[in-house]
Design an enzyme around this catalytic site. Sequence first.
Site, short mmCIF file in Angstrom:
data_model
loop_
_atom_site.label_atom_id
_atom_site.label_comp_id
_atom_site.label_asym_id
_atom_site.label_seq_id
_atom_site.Cartn_x
_atom_site.Cartn_y
_atom_site.Cartn_z
N HIS A 205 16.61 107.39 -46.66
CA HIS A 205 16.83 106.47 -45.54
C HIS A 205 16.81 105.00 -45.93
O HIS A 205 16.96 104.13 -45.08
CB HIS A 205 15.78 106.70 -44.45
C1 UD1 Z 1 12.08 101.21 -40.87
C2 UD1 Z 1 11.36 100.27 -41.83
C3 UD1 Z 1 11.21 100.96 -43.18
C4 UD1 Z 1 10.55 102.31 -43.06
C5 UD1 Z 1 11.26 103.15 -42.02
C6 UD1 Z 1 10.49 104.41 -41.77
C7 UD1 Z 1 11.77 97.85 -41.51
C8 UD1 Z 1 12.51 96.67 -41.99
N1 UD1 Z 1 12.14 99.05 -42.04
O1 UD1 Z 1 13.38 101.44 -41.38
O2 UD1 Z 1 10.44 100.15 -44.03
O3 UD1 Z 1 10.60 102.96 -44.29
O4 UD1 Z 1 11.35 102.43 -40.78
O5 UD1 Z 1 11.26 105.44 -41.28
O6 UD1 Z 1 10.89 97.74 -40.68
N2 UD1 Z 1 17.10 104.55 -35.06
C9 UD1 Z 1 17.26 105.41 -34.02
N3 UD1 Z 1 16.14 105.87 -33.36
C10 UD1 Z 1 14.90 105.50 -33.70
C11 UD1 Z 1 14.74 104.60 -34.76
C12 UD1 Z 1 15.85 104.14 -35.44
O7 UD1 Z 1 18.38 105.78 -33.67
O8 UD1 Z 1 13.92 105.96 -33.07
C13 UD1 Z 1 18.30 104.09 -35.80
C14 UD1 Z 1 18.97 102.87 -35.17
O9 UD1 Z 1 20.33 103.00 -35.36
C15 UD1 Z 1 18.45 101.73 -36.03
C16 UD1 Z 1 18.32 102.38 -37.40
O10 UD1 Z 1 17.91 103.72 -37.13
O11 UD1 Z 1 19.31 100.62 -36.05
C17 UD1 Z 1 17.31 101.70 -38.30
O12 UD1 Z 1 16.04 101.60 -37.66
P1 UD1 Z 1 15.02 100.42 -38.07
O13 UD1 Z 1 13.75 100.64 -37.38
O14 UD1 Z 1 15.68 99.10 -37.95
O15 UD1 Z 1 14.85 100.63 -39.62
P2 UD1 Z 1 14.55 101.95 -40.46
O16 UD1 Z 1 15.71 102.19 -41.36
O17 UD1 Z 1 14.10 103.02 -39.55
N1 UDP Z 2 8.18 112.59 -42.20
C1 UDP Z 2 8.15 113.51 -41.17
N2 UDP Z 2 9.32 114.11 -40.79
C2 UDP Z 2 10.51 113.84 -41.39
C3 UDP Z 2 10.52 112.90 -42.47
C4 UDP Z 2 9.35 112.29 -42.83
O1 UDP Z 2 7.08 113.79 -40.61
O2 UDP Z 2 11.53 114.40 -40.99
C5 UDP Z 2 6.93 111.92 -42.60
C6 UDP Z 2 6.57 112.09 -44.04
O3 UDP Z 2 5.87 113.30 -44.25
C7 UDP Z 2 5.73 110.84 -44.31
C8 UDP Z 2 6.38 109.80 -43.42
O4 UDP Z 2 7.11 110.52 -42.44
O5 UDP Z 2 4.40 111.02 -43.88
C9 UDP Z 2 7.30 108.95 -44.23
O6 UDP Z 2 8.07 108.16 -43.38
P1 UDP Z 2 9.46 107.53 -43.80
O7 UDP Z 2 10.03 108.29 -44.94
O8 UDP Z 2 10.26 107.41 -42.56
O9 UDP Z 2 9.07 106.04 -44.23
P2 UDP Z 2 8.49 105.39 -45.58
O10 UDP Z 2 7.28 106.13 -45.99
O11 UDP Z 2 9.59 105.42 -46.59
O12 UDP Z 2 8.21 103.99 -45.15
#
Ligand code: UD1
Ligand code: UDP
Length: 363
Positions: A205
């Site tokens: 992601h």
């Molecule tokens: C964010 C964090 C990242 C973390 C990740 C965990 C920042 C800058 N990034 O990235 O560090 O690793 O969360 O998963 O804070 N979206 C949905 N539904 C949701 C959430 C997101 O559709 O509930 C989609 C939207 O299109 C959105 C995109 O995901 O624009 C990105 O979401 P965003 O929260 O901006 O960043 P992440 O890539 O999730």
């Molecule tokens: N995770 C989860 N379901 C999923 C993918 C990830 O419960 O489908 C959990 C995973 O086990 C870990 C956390 O989400 O505890 C990691 O989150 P993510 O990869 O979104 O963010 P990051 O750690 O890279 O910031």
Amino acid sequence: MLITYILGTRPEIIKLASLIQASVREGLPFSIIHTNQHYAERMDRVFFNELELPEPDHHLGIGSLSHGEQIGRMLTGIERVLLSRRPAVVVVQGDTNSALAGGLAANKLGIPVAHVEAGLRSHDRSMPEEINRVLIDHLSDHLFCPTANQAGYLAAEGIHAGRIHVTGNTIADATLSYAETARQRSGILRRLGLSAGAYGLLTCHRPSNTDDPAHFAALMDAVADIAAASGFPLVFPIHPRLGESQRRAAASHRRIALTDPVGYLDMLALQQNAALILTDSGGVQEEACILRRKCLVLRRTIERPEALENGGCVLPASLEASELRSAARTLLQRPVDWSNPFGDGLAYRRILDILTASAGRLH
Ligand code: UD1
Ligand code: UDP
């Protein structure tokens, strides 16, 4: 006196869970502000339910926006809540925009900030998280580092030693608490038709992997290749960041099985039974190590170098298909003398003890 936990995304909910659970058990006054940066049921509510966390006191409803607007709206919303009832300390976790906004809003009001998972550094300034980490660390009053490595980085950046504490990572609190429950309760292997030890688990992601369609497609070709060479399918719970074109690119490989994001128990079950984990997630790298599963990091840099030390995790020299293939082959063949540098499951205890001592008592 009040502790306010600020969270907004999936990993923050999981990594603050042990602190919030202990606050409930021990009758500490606390509140939760949820920015709703993540809001989909499977990125948010499922974790509150499975980890039995109390309903947040405040939902800011920020959602998905450009980073500037997202952080700006979070700042305004968080400040309003903090002004309505000043906490003794604000606790933020990790490196997301929610954590940055929470730390900055509190700091501007003169409220002490505690940073859980402080001091991580990828030294890659193109990552939004790297900038967030540095900023949060430098405005925080209490820095809770997973290991001595992070304490060393912070000291080298001039942060006063009295603010830095090595506590372990709260991911170990969650992983160790729920691994057995996941083994007993999760039915995901059956639902997906998987056999233990006969599949790989893929998560992906990071913007650096997902945002350029050509790079993402090449990465999917490479991981599908690894799956074919290893003779197993790859399960890929899809992060909602991935759009239609990325989903199509992944789904075009018969070895890659896409699913919606899964809940925490299913994720722990998938990890514990995987032959190999391929990921660019920070939390998944840590969990793979704690759960003793081999992990190929789909990135060029790492802010969790401890995972590499026992040989169970590999950071490839590049994300070229040939390099990934050879890294996966070596990793799958070699024996690993497992050790867990991320913590003993009691990080929350050390953190709460330090916070309660520093505020006199937070009651
Ligand atoms: C964010 C964090 C990242 C973390 C990740 C965990 C920042 C800058 N990034 O990235 O560090 O690793 O969360 O998963 O804070 N979206 C949905 N539904 C949701 C959430 C997101 O559709 O509930 C989609 C939207 O299109 C959105 C995109 O995901 O624009 C990105 O979401 P965003 O929260 O901006 O960043 P992440 O890539 O999730
Ligand atoms: N995770 C989860 N379901 C999923 C993918 C990830 O419960 O489908 C959990 C995973 O086990 C870990 C956390 O989400 O505890 C990691 O989150 P993510 O990869 O979104 O963010 P990051 O750690 O890279 O910031």
